[in-house]
Design a protein around this motif. Structure first.
Motif, PDB file in Angstrom:
ATOM      1  N   VAL A  17       0.851  -1.186   0.000  1.00  0.00           N
ATOM      2  CA  VAL A  17       0.000   0.000   0.000  1.00  0.00           C
ATOM      3  C   VAL A  17       0.885   1.233   0.000  1.00  0.00           C
ATOM      4  CG1 VAL A  17      -1.828   1.245   1.204  1.00  0.00           C
ATOM      5  CG2 VAL A  17      -1.752  -1.264   1.299  1.00  0.00           C
ATOM      6  N   PHE A  18       0.549   2.195  -0.852  1.00  0.00           N
ATOM      7  CA  PHE A  18       1.248   3.472  -0.872  1.00  0.00           C
ATOM      8  C   PHE A  18       0.334   4.536  -0.264  1.00  0.00           C
ATOM      9  CE2 PHE A  18       3.270   1.113  -4.319  1.00  0.00           C
ATOM     10  CZ  PHE A  18       4.614   1.357  -4.086  1.00  0.00           C
ATOM     11  N   GLY A  19       0.878   5.309   0.656  1.00  0.00           N
ATOM     12  CA  GLY A  19       0.092   6.361   1.280  1.00  0.00           C
ATOM     13  C   GLY A  19      -0.712   5.854   2.460  1.00  0.00           C
ATOM     14  N   ASP A  20      -1.456   6.795   3.087  1.00  0.00           N
ATOM     15  CA  ASP A  20      -2.260   6.484   4.273  1.00  0.00           C
ATOM     16  C   ASP A  20      -3.656   7.073   4.130  1.00  0.00           C
ATOM     17  OD1 ASP A  20      -0.113   5.269   5.911  1.00  0.00           O
ATOM     18  OD2 ASP A  20       0.756   7.287   5.853  1.00  0.00           O
ATOM     19  N   GLY A  21      -4.555   6.529   4.937  1.00  0.00           N
ATOM     20  CA  GLY A  21      -5.899   7.085   5.015  1.00  0.00           C
ATOM     21  C   GLY A  21      -6.683   6.957   3.726  1.00  0.00           C
ATOM     22  N   PRO A  22      -7.602   7.892   3.484  1.00  0.00           N
ATOM     23  CA  PRO A  22      -8.472   7.827   2.311  1.00  0.00           C
ATOM     24  C   PRO A  22      -7.715   7.859   0.981  1.00  0.00           C
ATOM     25  CG  PRO A  22      -9.318   9.412   3.907  1.00  0.00           C
ATOM     26  CD  PRO A  22      -7.940   9.029   4.360  1.00  0.00           C
ATOM     27  N   SER A  23      -6.525   8.443   0.992  1.00  0.00           N
ATOM     28  CA  SER A  23      -5.752   8.570  -0.251  1.00  0.00           C
ATOM     29  C   SER A  23      -4.839   7.366  -0.494  1.00  0.00           C
ATOM     30  CB  SER A  23      -4.912   9.842  -0.227  1.00  0.00           C
ATOM     31  OG  SER A  23      -3.976   9.805   0.843  1.00  0.00           O
ATOM     32  N   SER A  52       5.553  -3.576 -11.819  1.00  0.00           N
ATOM     33  CA  SER A  52       6.851  -3.030 -11.398  1.00  0.00           C
ATOM     34  C   SER A  52       6.989  -3.038  -9.889  1.00  0.00           C
ATOM     35  CB  SER A  52       7.025  -1.607 -11.944  1.00  0.00           C
ATOM     36  OG  SER A  52       7.128  -1.615 -13.354  1.00  0.00           O
ATOM     37  N   THR A  53       5.892  -2.854  -9.177  1.00  0.00           N
ATOM     38  CA  THR A  53       5.937  -2.919  -7.715  1.00  0.00           C
ATOM     39  C   THR A  53       6.401  -4.296  -7.263  1.00  0.00           C
ATOM     40  OG1 THR A  53       4.164  -1.279  -7.493  1.00  0.00           O
ATOM     41  CG2 THR A  53       4.573  -2.713  -5.610  1.00  0.00           C
ATOM     42  N   ALA A  54       5.849  -5.346  -7.887  1.00  0.00           N
ATOM     43  CA  ALA A  54       6.250  -6.712  -7.534  1.00  0.00           C
ATOM     44  C   ALA A  54       7.728  -6.930  -7.811  1.00  0.00           C
ATOM     45  CB  ALA A  54       5.396  -7.713  -8.311  1.00  0.00           C
ATOM     46  N   LEU A  55       8.203  -6.463  -8.972  1.00  0.00           N
ATOM     47  CA  LEU A  55       9.615  -6.626  -9.313  1.00  0.00           C
ATOM     48  C   LEU A  55      10.500  -5.881  -8.323  1.00  0.00           C
ATOM     49  CD1 LEU A  55      11.298  -6.692 -12.743  1.00  0.00           C
ATOM     50  CD2 LEU A  55      12.062  -4.966 -11.118  1.00  0.00           C
ATOM     51  N   ASN A  56      10.106  -4.671  -7.947  1.00  0.00           N
ATOM     52  CA  ASN A  56      10.919  -3.889  -7.019  1.00  0.00           C
ATOM     53  C   ASN A  56      10.931  -4.502  -5.620  1.00  0.00           C
ATOM     54  OD1 ASN A  56      11.843  -1.874  -8.791  1.00  0.00           O
ATOM     55  ND2 ASN A  56       9.934  -0.727  -8.604  1.00  0.00           N
ATOM     56  N   ILE A  57       9.889  -5.231  -5.267  1.00  0.00           N
ATOM     57  CA  ILE A  57       9.885  -5.942  -3.988  1.00  0.00           C
ATOM     58  C   ILE A  57      10.909  -7.074  -4.025  1.00  0.00           C
ATOM     59  CG2 ILE A  57       8.516  -7.505  -2.551  1.00  0.00           C
ATOM     60  CD1 ILE A  57       6.108  -5.659  -3.091  1.00  0.00           C
ATOM     61  N   VAL A  58      10.945  -7.831  -5.129  1.00  0.00           N
ATOM     62  CA  VAL A  58      11.950  -8.889  -5.264  1.00  0.00           C
ATOM     63  C   VAL A  58      13.355  -8.289  -5.229  1.00  0.00           C
ATOM     64  CG1 VAL A  58      12.808 -10.801  -6.660  1.00  0.00           C
ATOM     65  CG2 VAL A  58      10.373 -10.284  -6.657  1.00  0.00           C
ATOM     66  N   LEU A  61      14.042  -3.142  -3.417  1.00  0.00           N
ATOM     67  CA  LEU A  61      13.946  -1.686  -3.513  1.00  0.00           C
ATOM     68  C   LEU A  61      12.679  -1.162  -2.846  1.00  0.00           C
ATOM     69  CD1 LEU A  61      15.087  -1.291  -7.238  1.00  0.00           C
ATOM     70  CD2 LEU A  61      16.473  -1.049  -5.156  1.00  0.00           C
ATOM     71  N   LEU A  62      11.711  -2.048  -2.622  1.00  0.00           N
ATOM     72  CA  LEU A  62      10.489  -1.723  -1.904  1.00  0.00           C
ATOM     73  C   LEU A  62      10.235  -2.809  -0.866  1.00  0.00           C
ATOM     74  CD1 LEU A  62       7.899  -0.673  -4.684  1.00  0.00           C
ATOM     75  CD2 LEU A  62       8.932   0.830  -2.960  1.00  0.00           C
ATOM     76  N   GLY A  63       9.654  -2.423   0.255  1.00  0.00           N
ATOM     77  CA  GLY A  63       9.230  -3.394   1.235  1.00  0.00           C
ATOM     78  C   GLY A  63       7.776  -3.783   1.010  1.00  0.00           C
ATOM     79  N   VAL A  64       7.292  -4.733   1.781  1.00  0.00           N
ATOM     80  CA  VAL A  64       5.896  -5.152   1.699  1.00  0.00           C
ATOM     81  C   VAL A  64       5.122  -4.522   2.847  1.00  0.00           C
ATOM     82  CG1 VAL A  64       6.517  -7.319   0.564  1.00  0.00           C
ATOM     83  CG2 VAL A  64       6.265  -7.259   3.054  1.00  0.00           C
ATOM     84  N   SER A  65       3.830  -4.312   2.623  1.00  0.00           N
ATOM     85  CA  SER A  65       2.954  -3.844   3.701  1.00  0.00           C
ATOM     86  C   SER A  65       2.436  -5.007   4.519  1.00  0.00           C
ATOM     87  CB  SER A  65       1.788  -3.041   3.108  1.00  0.00           C
ATOM     88  OG  SER A  65       2.255  -1.941   2.364  1.00  0.00           O
ATOM     89  N   ALA A  66       2.337  -6.169   3.865  1.00  0.00           N
ATOM     90  CA  ALA A  66       1.937  -7.398   4.550  1.00  0.00           C
ATOM     91  C   ALA A  66       2.414  -8.568   3.711  1.00  0.00           C
ATOM     92  CB  ALA A  66       0.416  -7.448   4.738  1.00  0.00           C
TER      93      ALA A  66
END
Length: 266
Positions: A17-23, A52-58, A61-66
């Motif tokens: 997830v990117f961002g918080d709350g309603p946005s 690209s998000t999935a690739l960057n997680i592998v 370069l990005l972490g997971v939210s869960a």
């Protein structure tokens, strides 16, 4: 399927997830996927499906939210030399020659100059750039720059190659030639490849399996086996078998996902 002994990359209930709350924007939701050792997997789907998000997680370069992402059974916590990443932009050092670019990661690994030269020249030859080993990037075409980037990625001996639209900026003819070059390199120096693309033809031509993603939120839509022999060639592109798989992927991307179907590319 997760946990199979020859699993190289495993996504288990991955949510990002990117961002918080309603946005807040859910880029990936409950992604479960295994990619196997030595496999060439392409990932397609509409814009915003989280490819690209999935690739960057592998890549780390990005972490997971869960959930979790593992490579060789180890949870990915950041970048590492076991994973080589190639983006659409070539990311070569403009002041270094082809050989120096390919040697760069080897130098960081602390390898001696003679060993760096030997390894670099092997991979430069593998991608057909021997005659340009001493050339600066400004002297290379787009396809040649990407071949240099591929050689650099292979040189550090990664277990996994992660490629995010690597041929997207190339003209159609160069793109086709680069697909053949990549498959030739992969056949000689087998690595596990995760390849992101928007091009359905490219996805089918390269892959053992095509992973189709659906958007909003990004999730696994379908996995389509590509039961076509290697090596692949232009004759195969025109075969009924290729067309059948291509149409199946196209249908999965643009019909089952509810996306508006664009005109087929020639």
């Amino acid at each position: 399927m997760t946990g199979t002994p020859n699993t190289k990359i495993a996504f288990k209930n991955v949510r990002r997830v990117f961002g918080d709350g309603p946005s807040a924007f859910v880029a990936l939701d409950h992604l479960n996927l295994d990619i196997f050792d030595g496999e060439f997997v392409t990932v397609v789907g509409p814009s915003g499906c989280g490819k690209s998000t999935a690739l960057n997680i592998v890549a780390g370069l990005l972490g997971v939210s869960a959930g979790e992402c593992r490579v060789d059974g180890d949870i990915v916590t950041g970048p590492g030399p076991d994973r080589g990443v190639i983006f659409q932009q070539y990311a070569l050092f403009p002041w270094l020659t082809v050989r120096e670019n390919v040697e760069f990661g080897l130098k960081l690994q602390g390898k001696e100059k003679s060993e760096r030269r030997k390894i670099a020249d092997h991979y430069i030859a593998l991608v057909g750039l021997t005659d340009f080993a001493n050339a600066l990037p400004k002297m290379l075409s787009g396809g040649m720059k990407q071949r240099c980037a591929i050689a650099r990625a292979y040189a550090v001996n990664p277990k996994v190659l992660l490629m995010d639209e690597p041929f997207g900026a190339l003209d159609a003819l160069t793109r086709v030639r680069m697909q053949d070059q990549l498959l030739e390199t992969w056949s000689k120096e087998r690595r596990t490849v995760m390849f992101i693309t928007h091009d359905v033809d490219e996805a089918v031509y390269l892959a053992n399996r095509v992973i189709v993603m659906a958007a909003r939120p990004g999730r696994l839509q379908e996995i389509i086996d590509v039961n076509l022999p290697y090596p692949r060639n232009d004759e195969l592109r025109l075969s009924p078998q290729f067309a059948e798989i291509r149409n199946k992927v196209w249908h999965a991307v643009y019909t089952r996902s509810g996306q508006q179907q664009p005109a087929l590319e020639e």
